[in-house]
Design an enzyme around this catalytic site. Structure first.
Site: not given
Length: 357
Positions: A13, A36, A112, A143, A178
């Protein structure tokens, strides 16, 4: 600084990939866990689905992990399902590391924390700048669930912890859900190639209000610093670049980078007049395939580059978002980054690697 053996969870990511590269360059031994296997230089790949407890235990068995950096999540249809799935992932991870010499674990969440979950976005009307001491916003939020799992595991297994709360992260990553920087680069490229106007897709509030963002390397530096600084243990830290900006200026500057005339939003925040990217980019799949073929780009599938929905969520807010980083500075972390340069450096890399024309 004492180095350790790191497990970066979510190594493919935007946050985990940049963190793994930074840790390798800093002398750590780094295992990269993802569904992966990662192919990053210097990172030892570990493939496992964290929702599969036996597979996770098998993949991590015997690894001498001293530091966990948790940089992943999974999206479900609603926040209650997000809470359940993401909590289970983290529980399975720490269960698989019961025998490891674990000294520290870091968790990445985000703004958030103060705004509320995806389905209650903006319900947390906390005064800016957001401070780490603010109470939780009522309602389900994965979260908060991840924090609780982290705290329980830390107490049970005897390791220190940190929570890092970045705002929107800018950095290089392909196939990330994101990723505003790459999304805007793809959008601008489509506008230039097709002659479309480069229209700001968000609200008047975001266009005019102050905001901030987080460069992925700033986040990586803060995570490594907190994990190896005893006085910073067991703390939550906001993580942003250190500057603030208004989109009405940044949008013009991004437009100039791509040779575009930029346009602001309509004069009101009426949803009927807003032009979110999901609306503007309907049919972008075929357009991008043509652009990729024309310029010999490495990725013809726009869905693997752009996350229209996430950028729309960020730019469509109707409240100011500014994060206070006083606490982090008081504890000794003083790295910063100009957000405009973070965007332009990313765009330069995307061009150099033939991801955008």
């Amino acid at each position: 600084m004492r180095k350790g053996t790191a497990l970066v969870v979510g190594a493919t990511g935007i946050t985990g990939g940049n963190l793994a590269s930074y840790l390798v360059a800093s002398g750590w031994t780094v295992y990269g866990l993802s569904r992966r296997a990662t192919e990053q230089s210097g990172v030892i790949p570990v493939a496992a689905d964290l929702l599969d407890k036996p597979a996770t235990e098998q993949a991590l068995a015997g690894l001498p992990i001293t530091h966990v950096f948790y940089c992943t999540w999974i999206r479900r249809d609603n926040e209650r399902a997000n809470v359940e799935a993401n909590s289970q992932m983290m529980r399975n991870l720490f269960a698989a590391l019961e025998a490891a010499p674990l000294a520290h674990a870091s968790l990445v969440t985000g703004t958030k924390q103060y705004l509320g979950s995806f389905e209650a976005y903006g319900s947390g009307r906390i005064e800016t700048p957001f401070r780490e001491s603010e109470p939780r916003v009522p309602g389900d939020n994965f979260y908060y669930a991840l924090e609780d799992v982290l705290f329980e595991a830390a107490e049970r297994q005897g390791f220190a912890w940190n929570v890092h709360r970045p705002h929107t992260v800018i950095g290089y990553a392909r196939g990330n859900a994101m990723n505003m920087g790459t999304t805007l680069a793809v959008y601008a490229s489509i506008c230039r190639e097709t002659g479309r106007p480069f229209v700001f897709p968000g609200s008047q509030t975001q266009w005019n209000a102050l905001t901030d963002m987080t460069d992925a390397l700033v986040l990586a530096r803060q995570m490594a610093w907190a994990a190896t600084t005893p006085g910073a243990a067991n703390q939550a830290f906001n993580t942003v670049n250190g500057d603030v900006f208004r989109w009405r200026r940044m949008w013009r500057e991004i437009g100039e980078y791509f040779g575009l005339d930029s346009q602001g939003p309509e004069a009101s925040d009426d949803p009927e007049t807003m032009q979110p990217l999901e609306k503007q980019m309907a049919g972008a799949e075929s357009i991008w395939r043509e652009i990729a073929a024309k310029h010999d780009l490495v990725e013809p599938d726009v869905a693997k580059l752009a996350s229209w929905w996430h950028t729309d969520a960020d730019l469509g807010r109707d409240q100011e978002c500014v994060n206070d980083t006083t606490k982090s500075r008081d504890f000794g972390f003083d790295h910063f980054r100009e957000t405009r340069s973070a965007f332009f450096d990313l765009f330069d890399r995307l061009r150099a690697e033939k991801i955008i024309p």
